[in-house]
Write an enzyme that holds these catalytic residues in place. Structure first.
Site, PDB file in Angstrom:
ATOM      1  N   GLU A   1       0.559 -40.420 -14.951  1.00 33.98           N
ATOM      2  CA  GLU A   1       1.075 -41.250 -13.873  1.00 33.98           C
ATOM      3  C   GLU A   1       2.604 -41.343 -13.923  1.00 33.98           C
ATOM      4  O   GLU A   1       3.282 -41.241 -12.888  1.00 33.98           O
ATOM      5  CB  GLU A   1       0.469 -42.660 -13.948  1.00 33.98           C
ATOM      6  CG  GLU A   1      -1.037 -42.694 -13.770  1.00 33.98           C
ATOM      7  CD  GLU A   1      -1.809 -42.619 -15.077  1.00 33.98           C
ATOM      8  OE1 GLU A   1      -2.867 -43.251 -15.172  1.00 33.98           O
ATOM      9  OE2 GLU A   1      -1.339 -41.916 -16.006  1.00 33.98           O
TER      10      GLU A   1
ATOM     11  N   LEU B   1      -9.573 -18.338 -39.649  1.00 32.74           N
ATOM     12  CA  LEU B   1      -9.974 -19.474 -38.808  1.00 32.74           C
ATOM     13  C   LEU B   1      -8.814 -20.020 -37.982  1.00 32.74           C
ATOM     14  O   LEU B   1      -8.793 -21.186 -37.607  1.00 32.74           O
ATOM     15  CB  LEU B   1     -10.596 -20.600 -39.654  1.00 32.74           C
ATOM     16  CG  LEU B   1     -11.806 -20.204 -40.501  1.00 32.74           C
ATOM     17  CD1 LEU B   1     -12.291 -21.398 -41.317  1.00 32.74           C
ATOM     18  CD2 LEU B   1     -12.925 -19.645 -39.631  1.00 32.74           C
TER      19      LEU B   1
END
Length: 371
Positions: free
Chosen positions: A55, A207
Protein backbone atom coordinates in the site's frame (compact mmCIF):
# COMPACT_ATOMS: atom_id res chain seq x y z
CA UNK A 1 -19.45 -2.41 -14.80
CA UNK A 2 -18.18 -1.60 -11.32
CA UNK A 3 -17.85 -5.31 -10.49
CA UNK A 4 -15.97 -5.95 -13.75
CA UNK A 5 -13.60 -3.07 -12.99
CA UNK A 6 -13.01 -4.39 -9.47
CA UNK A 7 -12.02 -7.79 -10.83
CA UNK A 8 -9.80 -6.29 -13.52
CA UNK A 9 -7.84 -4.11 -11.14
CA UNK A 10 -7.58 -6.89 -8.55
CA UNK A 11 -6.06 -9.15 -11.21
CA UNK A 12 -3.43 -6.47 -11.79
CA UNK A 13 -2.78 -6.28 -8.04
CA UNK A 14 -2.36 -10.08 -7.96
CA UNK A 15 0.21 -9.99 -10.75
CA UNK A 16 2.12 -7.31 -8.87
CA UNK A 17 2.01 -9.34 -5.65
CA UNK A 18 3.60 -12.36 -7.36
CA UNK A 19 6.71 -10.29 -8.08
CA UNK A 20 7.59 -10.56 -4.39
CA UNK A 21 7.55 -14.37 -4.46
CA UNK A 22 10.47 -15.82 -2.54
CA UNK A 23 11.51 -12.53 -0.95
CA UNK A 24 8.74 -11.54 1.46
CA UNK A 25 8.60 -14.52 3.84
CA UNK A 26 7.53 -14.81 6.57
CA UNK A 27 5.36 -11.90 5.42
CA UNK A 28 2.67 -12.39 2.76
CA UNK A 29 2.88 -11.41 -0.89
CA UNK A 30 0.72 -8.34 -1.45
CA UNK A 31 -0.01 -6.11 -4.44
CA UNK A 32 -1.82 -2.77 -4.55
CA UNK A 33 -3.24 -0.63 -7.35
CA UNK A 34 -4.63 2.91 -7.03
CA UNK A 35 -7.28 4.03 -9.54
CA UNK A 36 -8.71 7.54 -10.01
CA UNK A 37 -11.21 8.66 -12.65
CA UNK A 38 -10.85 5.33 -14.45
CA UNK A 39 -7.06 5.42 -14.71
CA UNK A 40 -4.29 3.69 -12.74
CA UNK A 41 -2.29 6.41 -10.99
CA UNK A 42 -0.15 4.24 -8.70
CA UNK A 43 0.84 0.65 -8.09
CA UNK A 44 3.22 -1.30 -5.91
CA UNK A 45 3.91 -4.57 -4.15
CA UNK A 46 5.64 -5.83 -1.02
CA UNK A 47 9.12 -6.35 -2.42
CA UNK A 48 11.11 -7.81 0.48
CA UNK A 49 10.66 -8.68 4.12
CA UNK A 50 11.33 -5.63 6.29
CA UNK A 51 10.70 -3.18 3.48
CA UNK A 52 7.57 -1.00 2.94
CA UNK A 53 4.29 -2.77 2.31
CA UNK A 54 2.41 -2.77 -0.99
CA UNK A 55 0.00 0.00 0.00
CA UNK A 56 2.79 2.45 0.88
CA UNK A 57 4.74 1.57 -2.27
CA UNK A 58 1.64 2.17 -4.38
CA UNK A 59 1.00 5.54 -2.71
CA UNK A 60 4.64 6.56 -3.18
CA UNK A 61 4.40 5.78 -6.90
CA UNK A 62 1.32 7.95 -7.53
CA UNK A 63 1.71 10.35 -10.42
CA UNK A 64 -1.10 12.55 -9.11
CA UNK A 65 -2.88 13.25 -5.84
CA UNK A 66 -4.60 10.01 -4.68
CA UNK A 67 -7.23 11.90 -2.70
CA UNK A 68 -10.65 10.49 -3.62
CA UNK A 69 -9.17 7.45 -5.40
CA UNK A 70 -9.86 3.72 -4.99
CA UNK A 71 -7.17 1.36 -3.74
CA UNK A 72 -7.21 -2.31 -4.72
CA UNK A 73 -5.14 -4.50 -2.41
CA UNK A 74 -4.89 -8.30 -2.40
CA UNK A 75 -4.82 -8.54 1.42
CA UNK A 76 -6.58 -6.62 4.16
CA UNK A 77 -4.39 -3.61 5.10
CA UNK A 78 -2.44 -4.01 8.32
CA UNK A 79 -3.30 -1.83 11.31
CA UNK A 80 -0.45 -2.58 13.74
CA UNK A 81 3.15 -1.52 14.18
CA UNK A 82 5.63 -4.19 13.09
CA UNK A 83 8.79 -3.56 11.12
CA UNK A 84 6.64 -1.10 9.17
CA UNK A 85 3.94 1.33 10.40
CA UNK A 86 0.24 0.55 9.84
CA UNK A 87 -0.94 0.75 6.24
CA UNK A 88 -4.36 1.90 7.44
CA UNK A 89 -2.69 5.13 8.63
CA UNK A 90 -1.14 5.73 5.20
CA UNK A 91 -4.46 5.08 3.44
CA UNK A 92 -6.32 7.54 5.67
CA UNK A 93 -3.62 10.21 5.41
CA UNK A 94 -3.65 9.94 1.59
CA UNK A 95 -7.39 10.61 1.43
CA UNK A 96 -8.28 7.35 -0.33
CA UNK A 97 -12.09 7.19 -0.69
CA UNK A 98 -12.64 3.48 -1.33
CA UNK A 99 -10.66 0.30 -0.59
CA UNK A 100 -11.23 -3.04 -2.34
CA UNK A 101 -9.64 -6.12 -0.76
CA UNK A 102 -9.13 -9.73 -1.84
CA UNK A 103 -8.22 -11.80 1.22
CA UNK A 104 -8.89 -11.15 4.86
CA UNK A 105 -5.79 -11.26 7.07
CA UNK A 106 -5.89 -14.13 9.61
CA UNK A 107 -3.08 -12.55 11.63
CA UNK A 108 -4.64 -11.99 15.09
CA UNK A 109 -3.10 -8.51 15.09
CA UNK A 110 -5.24 -7.64 12.06
CA UNK A 111 -8.09 -10.14 11.47
CA UNK A 112 -10.79 -7.66 10.43
CA UNK A 113 -9.50 -4.74 12.49
CA UNK A 114 -7.99 -3.05 9.44
CA UNK A 115 -11.34 -3.12 7.65
CA UNK A 116 -13.17 -1.83 10.73
CA UNK A 117 -10.75 1.09 11.14
CA UNK A 118 -11.22 2.17 7.51
CA UNK A 119 -15.01 1.96 7.71
CA UNK A 120 -15.10 3.81 11.01
CA UNK A 121 -13.37 6.71 9.25
CA UNK A 122 -15.99 6.82 6.52
CA UNK A 123 -14.24 4.89 3.77
CA UNK A 124 -16.21 2.57 1.53
CA UNK A 125 -14.75 -0.96 1.72
CA UNK A 126 -15.55 -3.83 -0.64
CA UNK A 127 -14.24 -7.21 0.51
CA UNK A 128 -13.44 -10.60 -1.05
CA UNK A 129 -12.94 -9.61 -4.69
CA UNK A 130 -11.15 -12.58 -6.34
CA UNK A 131 -10.86 -14.03 -2.84
CA UNK A 132 -10.11 -17.57 -4.02
CA UNK A 133 -7.15 -16.41 -6.13
CA UNK A 134 -5.87 -14.10 -3.40
CA UNK A 135 -6.16 -16.81 -0.74
CA UNK A 136 -4.30 -19.30 -2.93
CA UNK A 137 -1.44 -16.84 -3.41
CA UNK A 138 -0.76 -16.74 0.33
CA UNK A 139 -1.66 -20.24 1.49
CA UNK A 140 1.80 -20.56 3.04
CA UNK A 141 1.47 -17.32 5.00
CA UNK A 142 -2.05 -18.18 6.16
CA UNK A 143 -0.97 -21.59 7.44
CA UNK A 144 2.16 -20.26 9.13
CA UNK A 145 0.53 -17.26 10.83
CA UNK A 146 -2.20 -19.48 12.30
CA UNK A 147 -0.10 -22.51 13.33
CA UNK A 148 3.40 -21.03 13.82
CA UNK A 149 4.68 -24.04 11.88
CA UNK A 150 6.09 -24.15 8.34
CA UNK A 151 3.98 -25.25 5.38
CA UNK A 152 5.62 -28.46 4.13
CA UNK A 153 5.64 -29.37 0.43
CA UNK A 154 6.77 -32.91 -0.42
CA UNK A 155 8.43 -32.92 -3.83
CA UNK A 156 9.77 -35.83 -5.84
CA UNK A 157 10.45 -36.85 -9.44
CA UNK A 158 9.60 -40.32 -10.70
CA UNK A 159 9.04 -42.35 -13.83
CA UNK A 160 5.62 -43.44 -14.97
CA UNK A 161 6.17 -46.76 -13.20
CA UNK A 162 6.88 -45.00 -9.89
CA UNK A 163 10.68 -45.19 -9.73
CA UNK A 164 12.86 -42.36 -8.43
CA UNK A 165 16.08 -44.07 -9.54
CA UNK A 166 17.30 -47.11 -11.45
CA UNK A 167 18.03 -50.28 -9.47
CA UNK A 168 21.71 -49.21 -9.55
CA UNK A 169 20.83 -46.01 -7.67
CA UNK A 170 21.41 -43.77 -10.70
CA UNK A 171 18.85 -40.95 -10.72
CA UNK A 172 20.19 -38.17 -12.96
CA UNK A 173 18.08 -37.22 -14.65
CA UNK A 174 14.55 -38.56 -14.27
CA UNK A 175 12.92 -35.42 -15.68
CA UNK A 176 13.93 -32.93 -18.36
CA UNK A 177 15.20 -29.38 -18.14
CA UNK A 178 11.83 -27.55 -17.94
CA UNK A 179 10.79 -29.64 -14.92
CA UNK A 180 14.15 -29.10 -13.23
CA UNK A 181 13.86 -25.35 -13.80
CA UNK A 182 10.47 -25.42 -12.08
CA UNK A 183 12.08 -27.17 -9.09
CA UNK A 184 14.64 -24.36 -8.87
CA UNK A 185 11.82 -21.81 -8.84
CA UNK A 186 10.25 -23.75 -5.99
CA UNK A 187 13.55 -23.71 -4.08
CA UNK A 188 13.62 -19.94 -4.48
CA UNK A 189 10.07 -19.63 -3.18
CA UNK A 190 10.44 -21.85 -0.09
CA UNK A 191 12.35 -20.62 2.93
CA UNK A 192 13.95 -23.99 3.66
CA UNK A 193 14.74 -27.28 1.94
CA UNK A 194 14.86 -30.54 3.90
CA UNK A 195 16.43 -33.92 3.13
CA UNK A 196 17.57 -36.94 5.09
CA UNK A 197 21.16 -37.96 5.65
CA UNK A 198 20.65 -40.80 3.15
CA UNK A 199 20.31 -38.24 0.36
CA UNK A 200 23.52 -36.52 1.49
CA UNK A 201 25.42 -39.82 1.56
CA UNK A 202 24.08 -40.95 -1.83
CA UNK A 203 24.24 -37.73 -3.87
CA UNK A 204 26.25 -35.10 -1.94
CA UNK A 205 23.88 -32.36 -3.20
CA UNK A 206 24.42 -28.64 -2.65
CA UNK A 207 20.64 -28.06 -2.14
CA UNK A 208 21.17 -24.52 -3.42
CA UNK A 209 18.89 -22.55 -5.74
CA UNK A 210 20.45 -22.58 -9.22
CA UNK A 211 18.04 -19.98 -10.56
CA UNK A 212 19.71 -16.79 -11.74
CA UNK A 213 19.05 -14.14 -9.09
CA UNK A 214 17.25 -16.68 -6.90
CA UNK A 215 17.35 -16.99 -3.13
CA UNK A 216 19.02 -20.01 -1.54
CA UNK A 217 16.79 -21.88 0.90
CA UNK A 218 17.99 -22.68 4.40
CA UNK A 219 19.18 -26.29 4.32
CA UNK A 220 17.80 -28.72 6.91
CA UNK A 221 19.36 -32.18 7.17
CA UNK A 222 17.58 -34.84 9.24
CA UNK A 223 20.55 -36.80 10.57
CA UNK A 224 19.66 -38.79 13.68
CA UNK A 225 23.18 -40.12 14.28
CA UNK A 226 25.27 -37.27 12.80
CA UNK A 227 26.52 -39.32 9.86
CA UNK A 228 26.84 -36.37 7.47
CA UNK A 229 30.43 -36.37 6.14
CA UNK A 230 32.34 -33.23 7.21
CA UNK A 231 33.48 -32.91 3.59
CA UNK A 232 29.91 -32.90 2.23
CA UNK A 233 28.93 -29.86 0.17
CA UNK A 234 26.29 -28.77 2.69
CA UNK A 235 28.94 -28.65 5.44
CA UNK A 236 31.71 -27.05 3.38
CA UNK A 237 29.38 -24.24 2.25
CA UNK A 238 27.57 -23.73 5.57
CA UNK A 239 29.28 -20.36 5.94
CA UNK A 240 27.61 -19.21 2.73
CA UNK A 241 24.18 -20.85 2.99
CA UNK A 242 22.55 -21.37 6.42
CA UNK A 243 22.61 -25.09 7.23
CA UNK A 244 20.83 -26.94 10.04
CA UNK A 245 21.56 -30.47 11.20
CA UNK A 246 18.60 -31.93 13.10
CA UNK A 247 19.82 -34.83 15.20
CA UNK A 248 19.12 -37.13 18.13
CA UNK A 249 22.85 -37.32 18.92
CA UNK A 250 23.72 -35.56 22.16
CA UNK A 251 27.49 -35.99 21.80
CA UNK A 252 28.89 -32.44 21.84
CA UNK A 253 32.28 -33.58 20.54
CA UNK A 254 30.73 -35.17 17.46
CA UNK A 255 28.76 -31.99 16.82
CA UNK A 256 31.75 -29.67 17.21
CA UNK A 257 33.23 -30.05 13.67
CA UNK A 258 29.88 -29.19 12.12
CA UNK A 259 29.41 -26.15 14.34
CA UNK A 260 32.92 -24.97 13.55
CA UNK A 261 32.05 -25.22 9.85
CA UNK A 262 29.06 -22.94 10.43
CA UNK A 263 26.26 -25.47 10.79
CA UNK A 264 23.55 -25.05 13.40
CA UNK A 265 22.68 -28.13 15.45
CA UNK A 266 19.05 -28.69 16.50
CA UNK A 267 17.99 -31.47 18.86
CA UNK A 268 14.21 -31.75 18.62
CA UNK A 269 14.13 -35.08 20.42
CA UNK A 270 13.46 -38.49 18.96
CA UNK A 271 10.50 -40.58 17.93
CA UNK A 272 11.10 -44.28 17.28
CA UNK A 273 14.83 -43.58 17.21
CA UNK A 274 14.57 -40.87 14.55
CA UNK A 275 14.25 -37.09 14.61
CA UNK A 276 10.84 -36.01 15.92
CA UNK A 277 9.56 -34.15 12.87
CA UNK A 278 6.71 -32.41 14.68
CA UNK A 279 9.06 -30.97 17.27
CA UNK A 280 11.44 -29.99 14.49
CA UNK A 281 8.66 -28.08 12.71
CA UNK A 282 7.94 -26.20 15.94
CA UNK A 283 11.60 -25.22 16.21
CA UNK A 284 11.79 -24.12 12.57
CA UNK A 285 8.61 -22.08 13.00
CA UNK A 286 10.19 -20.19 15.90
CA UNK A 287 13.07 -19.36 13.53
CA UNK A 288 10.53 -17.67 11.19
CA UNK A 289 10.84 -20.44 8.62
CA UNK A 290 7.38 -20.41 7.08
CA UNK A 291 7.84 -23.07 4.40
CA UNK A 292 9.83 -26.25 3.82
CA UNK A 293 10.42 -28.01 0.51
CA UNK A 294 10.86 -31.67 1.40
CA UNK A 295 13.15 -33.34 -1.13
CA UNK A 296 13.74 -36.48 0.90
CA UNK A 297 14.01 -40.11 -0.03
CA UNK A 298 11.37 -42.75 0.59
CA UNK A 299 12.16 -43.20 4.30
CA UNK A 300 11.92 -39.52 5.22
CA UNK A 301 8.89 -38.99 2.98
CA UNK A 302 6.97 -41.75 4.75
CA UNK A 303 8.00 -40.44 8.17
CA UNK A 304 6.83 -36.96 7.18
CA UNK A 305 3.45 -38.26 6.03
CA UNK A 306 3.08 -40.39 9.14
CA UNK A 307 3.84 -37.43 11.39
CA UNK A 308 1.18 -35.32 9.64
CA UNK A 309 3.45 -32.42 8.66
CA UNK A 310 2.95 -32.59 4.87
CA UNK A 311 0.41 -30.14 3.42
CA UNK A 312 1.02 -30.44 -0.32
CA UNK A 313 2.58 -33.01 -2.67
CA UNK A 314 4.35 -32.16 -5.92
CA UNK A 315 4.98 -35.20 -8.12
CA UNK A 316 7.06 -34.62 -11.25
CA UNK A 317 6.36 -37.52 -13.59
CA UNK A 318 8.49 -38.46 -16.59
CA UNK A 319 6.97 -40.68 -19.31
CA UNK A 320 9.63 -43.35 -18.84
CA UNK A 321 9.64 -46.90 -17.49
CA UNK A 322 12.67 -47.96 -15.43
CA UNK A 323 11.44 -51.20 -13.89
CA UNK A 324 13.44 -53.03 -11.26
CA UNK A 325 12.06 -54.82 -8.20
CA UNK A 326 14.58 -53.08 -5.93
CA UNK A 327 14.50 -49.65 -7.60
CA UNK A 328 13.65 -46.80 -5.22
CA UNK A 329 10.16 -45.38 -4.97
CA UNK A 330 9.21 -41.92 -3.67
CA UNK A 331 7.51 -43.10 -0.46
CA UNK A 332 8.94 -46.01 1.52
CA UNK A 333 8.45 -47.01 5.13
CA UNK A 334 6.19 -49.91 6.15
CA UNK A 335 3.35 -48.52 4.05
CA UNK A 336 -0.40 -48.81 4.48
CA UNK A 337 -1.78 -52.25 5.35
CA UNK A 338 -4.76 -51.84 2.99
CA UNK A 339 -5.79 -49.48 0.15
CA UNK A 340 -8.35 -47.95 2.49
CA UNK A 341 -5.46 -46.83 4.65
CA UNK A 342 -3.77 -44.78 1.94
CA UNK A 343 -3.05 -41.12 2.53
CA UNK A 344 -5.64 -39.26 0.47
CA UNK A 345 -4.86 -36.31 -1.77
CA UNK A 346 -7.34 -33.76 -3.12
CA UNK A 347 -7.71 -30.71 -5.38
CA UNK A 348 -5.13 -32.03 -7.83
CA UNK A 349 -3.86 -30.04 -10.80
CA UNK A 350 -1.77 -31.20 -13.76
CA UNK A 351 0.81 -28.99 -15.52
CA UNK A 352 2.83 -30.01 -18.55
CA UNK A 353 6.53 -29.10 -18.35
CA UNK A 354 8.22 -29.97 -21.63
CA UNK A 355 7.79 -33.72 -21.99
CA UNK A 356 7.06 -34.21 -18.27
CA UNK A 357 4.08 -33.59 -16.01
CA UNK A 358 3.70 -31.98 -12.60
CA UNK A 359 0.80 -33.21 -10.48
CA UNK A 360 0.16 -31.03 -7.43
CA UNK A 361 -2.23 -32.12 -4.71
CA UNK A 362 -3.24 -31.09 -1.22
CA UNK A 363 -3.01 -33.68 1.54
CA UNK A 364 -6.49 -34.45 2.82
CA UNK A 365 -5.77 -34.04 6.53
CA UNK A 366 -9.35 -34.94 7.42
CA UNK A 367 -9.09 -38.49 6.05
CA UNK A 368 -6.84 -41.04 7.71
CA UNK A 369 -6.94 -44.79 7.38
CA UNK A 370 -5.19 -47.73 9.02
CA UNK A 371 -1.49 -47.20 8.23
Amino acid sequence: MKEEDDRRYMKLALELAKRGRGWTSPNPMVGAVIVKDGAVIGQGFHERYGQPHAERNALASCREDPRGATMYVTLEPCCHHGQQPPCTDAILEAGIRRVVTGSGDPNPLVAGKGIRILRSQGLEVTEHVLRKECDRLNEIFFYYIQTKRPFVIMKYAMTLDGKTAAYTGASRWITGEPAREQVQRQRHQCRAIMVGVGTILADDPSLACHLGGGRNPIRVICDSGLRTPPEAQVVRTAGEIPTILATCCGDEERAKPYEEAGCRILRPGSRDGRVDLNRLMEQLGKMQIDSVLLEGGGTLNWAALESGIVRRVQAYIAPKLLGGRTAATPVGGPGAVHPDGAYRLKNSTVTRLGGDFLIESEVDCDVYGDH
